[in-house]
Scaffold this active site. Structure first.
Site, PDB file in Angstrom:
ATOM      1  N   LYS A 186      73.098  40.396 -40.897  1.00 21.17           N
ATOM      2  CA  LYS A 186      71.658  40.399 -41.080  1.00 21.17           C
ATOM      3  C   LYS A 186      71.082  41.727 -40.612  1.00 21.17           C
ATOM      4  O   LYS A 186      71.769  42.411 -39.856  1.00 21.17           O
ATOM      5  CB  LYS A 186      71.025  39.224 -40.345  1.00 21.17           C
ATOM      6  CG  LYS A 186      70.861  39.423 -38.830  1.00 21.17           C
ATOM      7  CD  LYS A 186      70.093  38.309 -38.196  1.00 21.17           C
ATOM      8  CE  LYS A 186      68.712  38.680 -37.780  1.00 21.17           C
ATOM      9  NZ  LYS A 186      68.623  39.467 -36.534  1.00 21.17           N
ATOM     10  N   LYS A 220      76.495  29.196 -33.094  1.00 21.35           N
ATOM     11  CA  LYS A 220      76.406  28.801 -31.679  1.00 21.35           C
ATOM     12  C   LYS A 220      76.816  27.338 -31.533  1.00 21.35           C
ATOM     13  O   LYS A 220      76.384  26.487 -32.315  1.00 21.35           O
ATOM     14  CB  LYS A 220      74.976  29.002 -31.154  1.00 21.35           C
ATOM     15  CG  LYS A 220      74.629  30.469 -30.939  1.00 21.35           C
ATOM     16  CD  LYS A 220      73.248  30.609 -30.354  1.00 21.35           C
ATOM     17  CE  LYS A 220      72.815  32.060 -30.339  1.00 21.35           C
ATOM     18  NZ  LYS A 220      73.359  32.832 -29.230  1.00 21.35           N
ATOM     19  N   ASP A 273      63.152  39.914 -37.616  1.00 21.18           N
ATOM     20  CA  ASP A 273      64.348  39.816 -36.773  1.00 21.18           C
ATOM     21  C   ASP A 273      64.669  38.357 -36.434  1.00 21.18           C
ATOM     22  O   ASP A 273      65.821  38.002 -36.241  1.00 21.18           O
ATOM     23  CB  ASP A 273      64.115  40.619 -35.487  1.00 21.18           C
ATOM     24  CG  ASP A 273      65.385  40.815 -34.676  1.00 21.18           C
ATOM     25  OD1 ASP A 273      66.455  40.949 -35.294  1.00 21.18           O
ATOM     26  OD2 ASP A 273      65.307  40.833 -33.434  1.00 21.18           O
ATOM     27  N   HIS A 278      66.863  33.195 -37.712  1.00 23.14           N
ATOM     28  CA  HIS A 278      67.244  32.251 -36.653  1.00 23.14           C
ATOM     29  C   HIS A 278      66.259  31.077 -36.520  1.00 23.14           C
ATOM     30  O   HIS A 278      66.672  29.921 -36.457  1.00 23.14           O
ATOM     31  CB  HIS A 278      67.334  32.970 -35.306  1.00 23.14           C
ATOM     32  CG  HIS A 278      68.215  34.180 -35.306  1.00 23.14           C
ATOM     33  ND1 HIS A 278      69.340  34.286 -36.083  1.00 23.14           N
ATOM     34  CD2 HIS A 278      68.140  35.343 -34.617  1.00 23.14           C
ATOM     35  CE1 HIS A 278      69.920  35.466 -35.869  1.00 23.14           C
ATOM     36  NE2 HIS A 278      69.208  36.120 -34.987  1.00 23.14           N
ATOM     37  N   LYS A 378      60.207  38.873 -26.955  1.00 19.38           N
ATOM     38  CA  LYS A 378      61.019  39.722 -26.081  1.00 19.38           C
ATOM     39  C   LYS A 378      60.220  39.956 -24.804  1.00 19.38           C
ATOM     40  O   LYS A 378      59.000  39.895 -24.800  1.00 19.38           O
ATOM     41  CB  LYS A 378      61.307  41.058 -26.765  1.00 19.38           C
ATOM     42  CG  LYS A 378      62.129  40.868 -28.040  1.00 19.38           C
ATOM     43  CD  LYS A 378      63.285  41.837 -28.119  1.00 19.38           C
ATOM     44  CE  LYS A 378      64.110  41.609 -29.353  1.00 19.38           C
ATOM     45  NZ  LYS A 378      65.479  41.190 -29.082  1.00 19.38           N
TER      46      LYS A 378
END
Ligand code: BG6
Length: 527
Positions: A186, A220, A273, A278, A378
């Site tokens: 990605k 995961k 991102d 995700h 973040k």
């Protein structure tokens, strides 16, 4: 179907003593070993290869999950001898391997299977030489024409590499069984248009079944467990819907900043991102219908239906239901940290978001009217990824006289760290009278299974070598996910410049993210 074989048949077994001591690990002995193959790693000198791909290969090798006839052809632009390149990899492995110290014998065995191939991605001659080299390796190392091309390069090189592979026939699967697969990292495109274009370019060379698009969250362990939790148990599915669930919260909090990836982040931001991949993947796994089989396409058909059912935001909704933020200076883990605009390679007036929160709805029979709140940021106070299923209040409150007001049930799935599942419910406080207090039932992976989970890259690389695409995203999934993000980006482009920075590093993001829930009488779960 996957081929199941006992690892013991092909390579010597890892000692299983620790497993045998734990009753929950009983029956987990079947391990699959891929066919002999060449693993062609593009971008071999880059960060991803050193931090994730090689450590994953080492771990698979160490635990006897790779075939004996295995070769890594590391392709990069810089000049290296095989020895010098292996030494670089070893230095990275010493830093990034999740199991320390690195076993020198196991590493030497794997390293002897790694060769370096210098080549510029734009140079047809480099690919012709690669094709010849791979043919020779098939002979010398008995890799039988099976090849996995792993694209760990800058995304701008994906289309070029694929086209070059096609030009020299490296995509052709052989009649005698040699398979060819390509793994693409990605981000896959930066909007619908570029993703469609890239899918088209890839599709000119490889068939969809040969293409493995990575979203490492799907590898995961705890994310995979979501499927087991939902579809391997009978009691949750009947309540997994709008009748019982009030809303869902998905949080990905990172305490790190953009680290040394300032220029990459300037191009992507949290929306590209995280939201496009995700976060939407996690949402899809929570909201999907049970697939009829556990096969790649059955699973992906159901996921893509969910993403298709998410309402695409109008400009008005994008303004109201999506919050963006950017961190300013602050303190994280008792250390002072700079704001995003002061990070290396970042424009001092940057308008890139490092935080996003969104309220989405899945408009189908099961979820109509249930908000899904997603957030990612973040430089938040800590690293934590969690999915919280908030159930509805009881229809009639019997215990009004309780000194603490009982809260509705909540199921929290902790993806990382401290992986596990928690169920909150009300219990009677011992004593006279009826006092209800919230208590929790907790399952933690670490204590239940007493073993480390594999890194997502180990799982995904092994699956790609085995030809199992279940945990990889299909072309249509990627495009549908962009269709959710595009209108948000378009609305932002029309809005006045955001008032950045709007949250201090070490806090839970901008106030507007709290307002997003508060206006509906809800709040983010404290993690
Ligand atoms: C990557 C993002 O996909 O995932 C990074 O590009 C992010 O920005 C990383 O930090 C997080 O991965 P993990 O596995 O540490 O949660």
């Amino acid at each position: 179907m996957r081929e199941l074989r006992l690892a013991a048949e092909t390579r010597r077994r890892a000692p299983a003593a620790r497993h045998a001591e734990n009753p929950l690990r009983e029956g987990l002995r079947l391990e699959r070993v891929p066919d002999p193959a060449a693993f062609v790693l593009f971008g071999a000198t880059g960060d991803l290869a050193h931090r994730k791909v090689i450590p994953a290969l080492y771990q698979l090798w160490r635990t006897h999950l790779l075939p004996h006839e295995f070769t890594v052809v590391a392709v990069g632009r810089r000049a290296f001898s095989d020895e010098a390149f292996r030494a670089e990899l070893k230095a990275s492995l010493d830093r990034f391997s999740r199991v320390q110290p690195v076993d020198p014998d196991e590493w030497d065995e794997l390293a002897s299977r790694i060769v370096y191939h210098r080549g510029d991605f734009g140079d047809p001659a480099a690919f012709a030489a690669l094709a010849e080299r791979l043919d020779r390796l098939d002979e010398d190392r008995r890799t039988r024409g099976n090849r996995l091309y792993y694209l760990a390069t800058h995304p701008s090189a994906f289309a070029e590499i694929v086209a070059q592979l096609g030009r020299v026939g490296l995509d052709h699967e052989r009649h005698d069984g040699g398979w060819r697969r390509v793994v693409i990292e990605k981000p896959f495109g930066r909007d619908t248009e570029s993703a469609v274009r890239l899918n088209r370019e890839v599709g000119k060379v490889f068939r969809e079944r040969q293409v493995y698009r990575i979203d490492h969250y799907l590898g995961k362990e705890t994310v995979r467990n979501l499927l087991v939790f939902r579809f391997g148990n009978g009691i949750f599915e009947p309540i997994w819907n709008r009748r019982h669930i009030d809303h869902v919260q998905i949080t990905v909090a990172e305490s790190i900043g953009v680290e040394n990836r300032g220029s990459f982040y300037e191009e992507t931001g949290a929306s590209r991102d995280f939201l496009q991949n995700h976060l939407l993947q996690l949402l899809a796994l929570v909201a999907m219908e049970p697939p009829t089989t556990f096969e790649a396409d059955a699973l992906r058909d159901e996921k893509v239906k969910v993403v298709r059912a998410i309402t695409e935001a109008t400009p008005e909704q994008a303004r109201r239901d999506v919050v963006r933020g950017q961190y300013g200076p602050g303190w994280v883990a008792a250390q002072p940290v700079v704001g995003y605009r002061a990070e290396p390679e970042v424009d001092p007036a940057s308008e890139t978001e490092t935080f996003i929160a969104a309220r989405l709805t899945v408009d189908d029979w099961r979820w109509s009217g249930v908000p899904f709140y997603l957030r990612m940021g973040k430089r938040l106070p800590k690293r934590a990824t969690e999915i919280a299923i908030q159930f509805k209040e009881v229809p009639h409150q019997l215990f009004r006289d309780s000194t603490t007001e009982p809260e509705a049930n909540l199921l929290a799935m902790r993806i990382q760290p401290d992986e596990g599942i928690m169920l909150r419910f009300g219990a009677k406080v011992p004593g006279l009278g009826i006092d209800v207090r919230n208590v929790t039932m907790d399952f933690t992976y670490g204590s239940a299974f007493q073993s480390d989970s594999p890194d997502a890259y180990e799982t995904l690389i092994l699956d790609a070598l085995l030809g199992d695409a279940s945990l990889f995203t299909r072309a249509d999934e990627v495009e549908e996910a962009w269709a959710i993000v595009d209108p948000i980006l378009a609305a932002w482009a029309e809005m006045p410049a955001p008032d950045f920075p709007n949250y201090e590093a070490g806090t839970w993001g901008p106030e507007a993210a709290d307002d997003l829930l508060a206006r509906e009488g809800r709040r983010w779960r404290r993690i």
